[in-house]
Design an enzyme around this catalytic site. Structure first.
Site, PDB file in Angstrom:
ATOM      1  N   ARG A 101     -11.121   8.983  19.549  1.00 14.00           N
ATOM      2  CA  ARG A 101     -10.990   8.617  21.118  1.00 14.00           C
ATOM      3  C   ARG A 101     -10.834   9.915  21.915  1.00 14.00           C
ATOM      4  O   ARG A 101     -11.445  10.057  23.013  1.00 14.00           O
ATOM      5  CB  ARG A 101      -9.738   7.680  21.404  1.00 14.00           C
ATOM      6  CG  ARG A 101      -9.912   6.313  21.034  1.00 14.00           C
ATOM      7  CD  ARG A 101      -8.699   5.717  20.721  1.00 14.00           C
ATOM      8  NE  ARG A 101      -7.842   6.203  19.784  1.00 14.00           N
ATOM      9  CZ  ARG A 101      -6.902   5.411  19.211  1.00 14.00           C
ATOM     10  NH1 ARG A 101      -6.572   4.208  19.792  1.00 14.00           N
ATOM     11  NH2 ARG A 101      -6.295   5.988  18.191  1.00 14.00           N
ATOM     12  N   GLY A 128     -11.533   1.796  12.258  1.00 15.94           N
ATOM     13  CA  GLY A 128     -11.100   2.011  13.371  1.00 15.94           C
ATOM     14  C   GLY A 128     -12.176   2.385  14.683  1.00 15.94           C
ATOM     15  O   GLY A 128     -12.168   1.908  15.572  1.00 15.94           O
ATOM     16  N   ARG A 156      -2.240  -2.197  -3.687  1.00 10.43           N
ATOM     17  CA  ARG A 156      -3.588  -1.254  -3.491  1.00 10.43           C
ATOM     18  C   ARG A 156      -3.608   0.037  -4.352  1.00 10.43           C
ATOM     19  O   ARG A 156      -2.590   0.700  -4.369  1.00 10.43           O
ATOM     20  CB  ARG A 156      -3.769  -0.536  -1.955  1.00 10.43           C
ATOM     21  CG  ARG A 156      -5.070   0.116  -1.724  1.00 10.43           C
ATOM     22  CD  ARG A 156      -4.867   0.627  -0.558  1.00 10.43           C
ATOM     23  NE  ARG A 156      -6.284   1.590  -0.551  1.00 10.43           N
ATOM     24  CZ  ARG A 156      -6.091   2.764   0.234  1.00 10.43           C
ATOM     25  NH1 ARG A 156      -5.017   3.166   1.048  1.00 10.43           N
ATOM     26  NH2 ARG A 156      -7.205   3.498   0.401  1.00 10.43           N
ATOM     27  N   ASN A 162       0.974  -1.231   0.021  1.00 12.86           N
ATOM     28  CA  ASN A 162      -0.067  -0.252   0.108  1.00 12.86           C
ATOM     29  C   ASN A 162       0.890   1.211  -0.154  1.00 12.86           C
ATOM     30  O   ASN A 162       1.556   1.645   1.059  1.00 12.86           O
ATOM     31  CB  ASN A 162      -0.959  -0.165   1.296  1.00 12.86           C
ATOM     32  CG  ASN A 162      -1.871   1.244   1.254  1.00 12.86           C
ATOM     33  OD1 ASN A 162      -1.773   2.113   0.400  1.00 12.86           O
ATOM     34  ND2 ASN A 162      -2.814   1.047   2.366  1.00 12.86           N
ATOM     35  N   HIS A 212     -12.954   2.885  -0.421  1.00 10.08           N
ATOM     36  CA  HIS A 212     -12.851   1.815   0.592  1.00 10.08           C
ATOM     37  C   HIS A 212     -13.654   0.544  -0.027  1.00 10.08           C
ATOM     38  O   HIS A 212     -13.927  -0.304   0.922  1.00 10.08           O
ATOM     39  CB  HIS A 212     -13.608   2.212   1.735  1.00 10.08           C
ATOM     40  CG  HIS A 212     -13.271   3.434   2.693  1.00 10.08           C
ATOM     41  ND1 HIS A 212     -13.916   4.252   3.198  1.00 10.08           N
ATOM     42  CD2 HIS A 212     -11.724   3.488   2.838  1.00 10.08           C
ATOM     43  CE1 HIS A 212     -12.756   5.206   3.838  1.00 10.08           C
ATOM     44  NE2 HIS A 212     -11.605   4.451   3.574  1.00 10.08           N
ATOM     45  N   ASN A 244     -10.814   6.897  10.284  1.00 10.57           N
ATOM     46  CA  ASN A 244     -10.440   8.317  10.328  1.00 10.57           C
ATOM     47  C   ASN A 244     -10.975   8.761   8.805  1.00 10.57           C
ATOM     48  O   ASN A 244     -11.706  10.018   8.867  1.00 10.57           O
ATOM     49  CB  ASN A 244      -9.076   8.487  10.176  1.00 10.57           C
ATOM     50  CG  ASN A 244      -8.576   9.804  10.275  1.00 10.57           C
ATOM     51  OD1 ASN A 244      -9.143  10.619  10.952  1.00 10.57           O
ATOM     52  ND2 ASN A 244      -7.462   9.981   9.736  1.00 10.57           N
ATOM     53  N   GLU A 293      -8.404  -5.541   4.193  1.00 10.61           N
ATOM     54  CA  GLU A 293      -8.223  -5.223   2.905  1.00 10.61           C
ATOM     55  C   GLU A 293      -6.914  -5.831   2.500  1.00 10.61           C
ATOM     56  O   GLU A 293      -7.228  -6.359   1.329  1.00 10.61           O
ATOM     57  CB  GLU A 293      -8.100  -3.509   2.623  1.00 10.61           C
ATOM     58  CG  GLU A 293      -9.293  -2.869   2.956  1.00 10.61           C
ATOM     59  CD  GLU A 293      -9.103  -1.440   3.450  1.00 10.61           C
ATOM     60  OE1 GLU A 293      -8.859  -1.338   4.778  1.00 10.61           O
ATOM     61  OE2 GLU A 293      -9.548  -0.697   2.732  1.00 10.61           O
ATOM     62  N   ARG A 310     -12.149  15.538   7.492  1.00 14.72           N
ATOM     63  CA  ARG A 310     -12.937  15.732   6.318  1.00 14.72           C
ATOM     64  C   ARG A 310     -14.183  16.108   6.653  1.00 14.72           C
ATOM     65  O   ARG A 310     -14.813  15.772   7.554  1.00 14.72           O
ATOM     66  CB  ARG A 310     -12.938  14.689   5.434  1.00 14.72           C
ATOM     67  CG  ARG A 310     -11.627  14.369   4.708  1.00 14.72           C
ATOM     68  CD  ARG A 310     -11.713  13.285   3.630  1.00 14.72           C
ATOM     69  NE  ARG A 310     -10.524  12.544   3.214  1.00 14.72           N
ATOM     70  CZ  ARG A 310     -10.069  11.379   3.321  1.00 14.72           C
ATOM     71  NH1 ARG A 310     -11.067  10.515   4.099  1.00 14.72           N
ATOM     72  NH2 ARG A 310      -9.043  10.869   3.037  1.00 14.72           N
ATOM     73  N   ILE A 325     -16.020   2.994   9.067  1.00 13.16           N
ATOM     74  CA  ILE A 325     -16.048   4.488   9.918  1.00 13.16           C
ATOM     75  C   ILE A 325     -14.826   4.217  10.390  1.00 13.16           C
ATOM     76  O   ILE A 325     -14.368   3.659  11.595  1.00 13.16           O
ATOM     77  CB  ILE A 325     -17.091   4.345  11.005  1.00 13.16           C
ATOM     78  CG1 ILE A 325     -18.542   4.144  10.471  1.00 13.16           C
ATOM     79  CG2 ILE A 325     -17.101   5.890  11.375  1.00 13.16           C
ATOM     80  CD1 ILE A 325     -19.177   4.700   9.457  1.00 13.16           C
TER      81      ILE A 325
HETATM   82  P1  ADP Z   1      -7.744   5.267   8.499  1.00 12.87           P
HETATM   83  O1  ADP Z   1      -7.701   3.767   7.907  1.00 12.87           O
HETATM   84  O2  ADP Z   1      -8.829   5.648   7.805  1.00 12.87           O
HETATM   85  O3  ADP Z   1      -6.460   6.175   8.974  1.00 12.87           O
HETATM   86  P2  ADP Z   1      -8.644   3.629  11.138  1.00 12.87           P
HETATM   87  O4  ADP Z   1      -9.512   2.856  10.439  1.00 12.87           O
HETATM   88  O5  ADP Z   1      -7.280   3.170  11.535  1.00 12.87           O
HETATM   89  O6  ADP Z   1      -8.551   5.063  10.023  1.00 12.87           O
HETATM   90  O7  ADP Z   1      -9.434   4.525  11.986  1.00 12.87           O
HETATM   91  C1  ADP Z   1      -8.735   5.610  13.199  1.00 12.87           C
HETATM   92  C2  ADP Z   1     -10.100   6.178  13.996  1.00 12.87           C
HETATM   93  O8  ADP Z   1     -10.347   4.946  14.736  1.00 12.87           O
HETATM   94  C3  ADP Z   1      -9.384   7.127  15.035  1.00 12.87           C
HETATM   95  O9  ADP Z   1     -10.253   8.330  15.042  1.00 12.87           O
HETATM   96  C4  ADP Z   1      -9.428   6.472  16.011  1.00 12.87           C
HETATM   97  O10 ADP Z   1      -9.518   7.242  17.188  1.00 12.87           O
HETATM   98  C5  ADP Z   1     -10.531   5.470  16.222  1.00 12.87           C
HETATM   99  N1  ADP Z   1     -10.330   4.475  17.009  1.00 12.87           N
HETATM  100  C6  ADP Z   1      -9.081   3.444  16.796  1.00 12.87           C
HETATM  101  N2  ADP Z   1      -9.225   2.609  18.096  1.00 12.87           N
HETATM  102  C7  ADP Z   1     -10.313   3.131  18.992  1.00 12.87           C
HETATM  103  C8  ADP Z   1     -11.082   2.724  20.073  1.00 12.87           C
HETATM  104  N3  ADP Z   1     -10.432   1.833  20.687  1.00 12.87           N
HETATM  105  N4  ADP Z   1     -12.167   3.448  20.367  1.00 12.87           N
HETATM  106  C9  ADP Z   1     -12.728   4.418  19.609  1.00 12.87           C
HETATM  107  N5  ADP Z   1     -12.076   4.805  18.222  1.00 12.87           N
HETATM  108  C10 ADP Z   1     -10.969   4.072  18.080  1.00 12.87           C
END
Ligand code: ADP
Length: 405
Positions: free
Chosen positions: A288, A334, A93, A7, A183, A214, A389, A244, A212
């Protein structure tokens, strides 16, 4: 067959080596590409994913990053293969496949050219993806088959009424402006997992998949085919995300741009980098932190959380309407996998569809595996399904190399 999944972003190269006999993760890591500064390189091995290399070093470009990956996998003290020949194929990817790619393909010169041309629609991403592919050819030669797996491909089944924007048609013809989504690999994976967990054939199910993280997107998957998705021409569309904005009245942008004398580039930066959780709270894009601040009574953090929950509810409701029904709802990525509050707030507001939350099943803070979070009597089943993925990319790679896709 051992497949290396790559990736490649503009400033990092993430990798996983997967043994497809048993779908076992052998090693993974990330190589930052920081140009002039020192970059961090990590390498984790084994079932426990123990970090055995974590260094700061010079990584000027993607080829240097790819060399570091091969060095770690093949030549380091903690090598996991004896020679580069054991890496049977590489899956990449790729972010934007436009209307050209509706499924994964074996990479050849024409494909590289097409991905480069599509960079007009996703400049940073596609250029980095091509650079990743070229770095791989540089280091491994052209005998190792390479496969491109597109984030947009799963959404190519959307009908025109879902992917067109109601602006002058000439912009679709001249610039291919339309909804492509993102996605897709994740939505495809969790939709199929959901059908499997429900013990039903996907061809008879109406599903809404909520990725859902980042970045966040929601898709309507009708009998296995995506019929709508919340991200648009680019990932900024849809629901409020970490930084965003998600969808809004377009005149918000022209008005602010006029008032603040902003260029198109500045407006784009505002919507992609300074909005969402960060824009509303003013201090954090991390759910978080926003959740903790909201729990402590900070009004703007509470607002940001409420806005995201509300928007997800509206999307699920509208997709249930678009499909004239819904059998299953999936939460992944996440936030989707780790935030029971979000899932509860969303699902409790969908009781009109027949969703009955299983409060106990949903309350587990860190669901690590597939979990049903609705009661047995719920008319609509909801699940938490960790996305993977990389595994989909590796599966497509094997299927294409074996000629079965
Ligand atoms: P991306 O791949 O789009 O960067 P992720 O799928 O890794 O994003 O998700 C990141 C998000 O998930 C962040 O906002 C993070 O705070 C949230 N996150 C990760 N672990 C937790 C948790 N234990 N509780 C709540 N939110 C979480």
């Amino acid at each position: 067959m051992k497949v290396l999944v790559i990736n490649a972003g503009s400033s990092s190269l993430k990798y996983q080596l997967i043994d497809m006999d048993g779908e076992r993760l052998i090693a993974k890591g990330n190589c930052e590409i920081s140009g002039m500064q020192k970059s961090r390189f990590t390498y984790k091995v084994g079932e426990e994913q123990k970090t055995v290399i974590d260094v700061k070093t010079d990584v000027p470009d993607h080829t240097a990053a790819f060399k570091m990956v091969i060095d770690a996998l093949v030549y380091s003290e903690n090598k996991v293969v004896q020679s580069p020949d054991e890496i049977n194929a590489v899956g990449h990817r790729v972010v934007q496949g436009g209307s050209v790619f509706s499924q994964s393909v074996i990479v050849d010169n024409k494909v590289i050219e097409q991905i480069s041309e599509l960079a007009a629609l996703a400049p940073l991403h596609n250029k980095a993806n091509v650079t990743g592919i070229l770095a791989c050819i540089d280091v491994l030669g052209d005998k190792v088959p390479q496969v491109a797996v597109f984030d947009t491909a799963f959404h190519q089944t959307m009908p025109p009424k879902a992917y067109m924007f109601a602006i002058p048609y000439e912009y679709y013809e001249k610039y291919q402006v339309r909804r492509y989504g993102a996605h897709g690999t994740s939505h495809r994976f969790v939709a199929n997992e959901c059908a499997r967990l429900m013990g039903r054939d996907i061809s008879e199910l109406k599903l809404v998949t909520c990725h859902i993280g980042n970045g966040a997107s929601i898709s309507a998957v009708d009998r296995g085919k995506c019929i709508d998705t919340s991200m648009g021409l680019t990932p900024v569309d849809g629901i409020l995300m970490g930084t965003r904005s998600g969808s809004m009245d377009p005149s918000v942008l022209t008005y602010i741009a006029e008032q603040e004398h902003m260029t198109a580039e500045q407006v784009d930066e505002m919507c992609n980098k300074k909005s969402g959780f960060l824009g509303i709270t003013g201090d954090s894009s991390d759910s978080r932190v926003v959740n903790d601040e909201a729990a402590a009574g900070r009004a703007r953090s509470q607002l940001a959380i409420e806005m995201q929950h509300y928007q997800i509810i509206k999307y699920i409701g509208s997709y249930a309407a678009a499909m004239n029904g819904v059998d299953g709802i999936v939460f992944t990525a996440g936030i989707g996998e780790n935030d029971p509050l979000l899932r509860r707030c969303v699902l409790e507001n969908l009781s009109f569809l027949g969703v009955e939350l299983d409060v106990e099943a949903n309350s587990t803070e860190h669901i690590k595996k597939n979990t049903r979070i609705t009661t047995d009597s719920s008319k609509v089943a909801a699940y938490v399904i960790p996305t993977n993925e990389e595994l989909v990319i590796a599966r497509d790679t094997v299927a294409l190399v074996n000629g079965t896709l």
